[in-house]
Design a protein around this motif. Structure first.
Motif, mmCIF file in Angstrom:
data_model
loop_
_atom_site.group_PDB
_atom_site.id
_atom_site.type_symbol
_atom_site.label_atom_id
_atom_site.label_comp_id
_atom_site.label_asym_id
_atom_site.label_seq_id
_atom_site.Cartn_x
_atom_site.Cartn_y
_atom_site.Cartn_z
ATOM 1 N N ALA A 150 -1.159 -33.715 131.124
ATOM 2 C CA ALA A 150 -1.378 -32.973 132.175
ATOM 3 C C ALA A 150 -2.009 -33.758 133.315
ATOM 4 N N ILE A 151 -2.534 -34.826 133.061
ATOM 5 C CA ILE A 151 -2.978 -35.961 134.182
ATOM 6 C C ILE A 151 -1.951 -36.493 134.887
ATOM 7 N N THR A 152 -0.719 -36.869 134.177
ATOM 8 C CA THR A 152 0.446 -37.511 134.684
ATOM 9 C C THR A 152 1.308 -36.563 135.632
ATOM 10 N N ASP A 153 1.014 -35.392 135.921
ATOM 11 C CA ASP A 153 1.465 -34.406 136.751
ATOM 12 C C ASP A 153 0.893 -34.518 138.147
ATOM 13 N N TYR A 154 0.090 -35.302 138.072
ATOM 14 C CA TYR A 154 -0.795 -35.458 139.449
ATOM 15 C C TYR A 154 -0.339 -36.878 140.090
ATOM 16 N N GLU A 155 -0.558 -37.066 141.088
ATOM 17 C CA GLU A 155 -0.701 -38.494 141.868
ATOM 18 C C GLU A 155 -2.142 -39.459 141.314
ATOM 19 N N THR A 156 -1.788 -40.603 141.147
ATOM 20 C CA THR A 156 -3.040 -41.388 140.584
ATOM 21 C C THR A 156 -4.202 -41.303 141.239
ATOM 22 N N ASN A 157 -4.312 -41.018 142.492
ATOM 23 C CA ASN A 157 -5.603 -40.934 143.058
ATOM 24 C C ASN A 157 -6.184 -39.493 142.918
ATOM 25 N N GLU A 158 -5.138 -38.580 142.937
ATOM 26 C CA GLU A 158 -5.748 -37.179 142.837
ATOM 27 C C GLU A 158 -6.211 -37.119 141.313
ATOM 28 N N ALA A 159 -5.993 -37.522 140.319
ATOM 29 C CA ALA A 159 -6.100 -37.592 138.958
ATOM 30 C C ALA A 159 -7.421 -38.322 138.731
ATOM 31 N N ALA A 160 -7.734 -39.234 139.292
ATOM 32 C CA ALA A 160 -8.906 -40.101 139.551
ATOM 33 C C ALA A 160 -9.973 -39.262 140.302
ATOM 34 N N ASP A 213 -8.304 -30.569 117.565
ATOM 35 C CA ASP A 213 -8.125 -32.111 116.954
ATOM 36 C C ASP A 213 -8.158 -33.081 118.144
ATOM 37 N N ILE A 214 -9.148 -33.984 118.486
ATOM 38 C CA ILE A 214 -9.283 -34.612 119.577
ATOM 39 C C ILE A 214 -8.202 -35.598 119.793
ATOM 40 N N LYS A 215 -7.385 -35.895 119.075
ATOM 41 C CA LYS A 215 -6.208 -36.941 119.473
ATOM 42 C C LYS A 215 -5.051 -36.057 119.981
ATOM 43 N N GLU A 216 -5.025 -34.876 119.571
ATOM 44 C CA GLU A 216 -4.059 -33.834 120.197
ATOM 45 C C GLU A 216 -4.535 -33.487 121.555
ATOM 46 N N LEU A 217 -5.589 -33.151 121.700
ATOM 47 C CA LEU A 217 -6.345 -32.727 123.003
ATOM 48 C C LEU A 217 -6.022 -34.145 124.003
ATOM 49 N N GLN A 218 -6.057 -35.145 123.542
ATOM 50 C CA GLN A 218 -6.135 -36.480 124.537
ATOM 51 C C GLN A 218 -4.604 -36.516 125.163
ATOM 52 N N GLU A 219 -3.817 -36.168 123.965
ATOM 53 C CA GLU A 219 -2.401 -36.452 124.225
ATOM 54 C C GLU A 219 -2.007 -35.092 125.117
ATOM 55 N N LEU A 220 -2.508 -34.102 125.065
ATOM 56 C CA LEU A 220 -2.319 -32.927 126.003
ATOM 57 C C LEU A 220 -2.788 -33.315 127.602
ATOM 58 N N LEU A 221 -4.001 -33.884 127.432
ATOM 59 C CA LEU A 221 -4.597 -34.474 128.643
ATOM 60 C C LEU A 221 -3.799 -35.305 129.184
ATOM 61 N N PHE A 222 -3.318 -36.394 128.876
ATOM 62 C CA PHE A 222 -2.540 -37.295 129.177
ATOM 63 C C PHE A 222 -1.234 -37.075 129.911
ATOM 64 N N LEU A 273 -8.779 -30.497 130.801
ATOM 65 C CA LEU A 273 -7.580 -29.850 130.705
ATOM 66 C C LEU A 273 -7.549 -28.671 131.546
ATOM 67 N N ASP A 274 -8.522 -28.002 131.688
ATOM 68 C CA ASP A 274 -8.913 -26.772 132.599
ATOM 69 C C ASP A 274 -8.638 -27.117 134.029
ATOM 70 N N LYS A 275 -9.290 -28.462 134.214
ATOM 71 C CA LYS A 275 -9.138 -28.924 135.647
ATOM 72 C C LYS A 275 -8.086 -29.156 135.976
ATOM 73 N N PHE A 276 -7.099 -29.674 135.053
ATOM 74 C CA PHE A 276 -5.810 -30.134 135.281
ATOM 75 C C PHE A 276 -4.702 -28.966 135.187
ATOM 76 N N GLY A 277 -5.223 -27.725 135.331
ATOM 77 C CA GLY A 277 -4.463 -26.577 134.909
ATOM 78 C C GLY A 277 -3.730 -26.428 133.631
ATOM 79 N N PHE A 278 -4.655 -26.723 132.741
ATOM 80 C CA PHE A 278 -3.861 -26.611 131.206
ATOM 81 C C PHE A 278 -5.102 -25.671 130.512
ATOM 82 N N ALA A 279 -5.427 -24.663 130.958
ATOM 83 C CA ALA A 279 -6.388 -23.709 130.494
ATOM 84 C C ALA A 279 -6.259 -23.301 129.044
#
Length: 220
Positions: free
Chosen positions: A52-62, A41-50, A29-35
């Motif tokens: 954050a990830i989709t704000d980036y292009e697919t290859n950038e996120a990868a 809660d691991i499920k909540e963190l995963q949802e937040l990460l998803f 999350l920190d690397k995707f700009g969500f510090a």
């Protein structure tokens, strides 16, 4: 050496249990700009990460996820190449460095879920089984022993049988066995093995109970 094997369950899965943890998700999350994500809660963190990830292009996120997990093993050029190839190919099955397949699988599946299927879907196989040494067979069960036994209960077209025939027959050392089988867990006389569906697909197993006679490679 001879063993008897009884398979209790074969499951096909899309994620590996306990591969990602709370600390992983917070660092990503920190690397995707969500510090400063405060949730535990691991499920909540995963949802937040998803999100954050989709704000980036697919290859950038990868590239960001690959760099986080594999920067000690891959250089910038390799990461950039993989970040583009992952959208088109099942890299965790095709990458020449087999010891990276488990990590590449979990990275791919994280991106697959975050981007709602834009990445290829890849599967893993979990087998719950018993294995019993007969007479003087080695009692310490290793990944090599398991793989050599299971190879005799797989179809002839199975990829592991085709690629590692000499190693399975003990004509060569079988160092790759430790990477083909991602995890091997023991609970009393019960075992659980995790590998890629690429190496052992659920439909490739021939029988639930079988005997296998194997040999271990010995250098002259």
């Amino acid at each position: 050496m001879k063993y008897t094997i009884k398979i209790h369950k074969i499951a096909t899965v899309n994620t590996l249990p306990q591969y990602w943890n709370i600390d992983d998700f917070k660092q990503l999350l920190d690397k995707f700009g969500f510090a400063d994500a405060e949730s535990t809660d691991i499920k909540e963190l995963q949802e937040l990460l998803f999100m954050a990830i989709t704000d980036y292009e697919t290859n950038e996120a990868a590239a960001i996820v690959l760099d986080y997990k594999l920067s000690e093993h891959l250089n910038e050029g390799q990461i950039d190449q993989l970040s583009n190839e992952m959208l088109l190919d099942k890299i965790s099955e095709e990458y020449p460095e087999i010891w990276l397949h488990k990590d590449l699988f979990s990275i791919n599946q994280l991106l697959y879920s975050a981007f709602n299927g834009k990445f290829p879907n890849i599967e893993a196989t979990i087998v719950d089984f018993e294995i019993t040494p007969i007479k003087n067979a080695e009692k310490t069960i290793t990944k090599e022993i398991v793989l050599k036994c299971f190879a005799q209960n797989l179809t002839k077209s199975n990829v592991a049988n085709r690629l590692f025939g000499s190693q399975i027959l003990a004509e060569e050392a079988f160092e790759e066995a430790n990477d083909v089988i991602w995890e091997l867990h023991k609970n009393e006389n019960q075992y659980s093995m995790i590998t890629s569906d690429y190496w052992m697909g659920k439909n490739e197993f021939l029988s639930d109970e079988f005997e296998a006679t194997i040999e271990l490679f010995e250098e002259e």
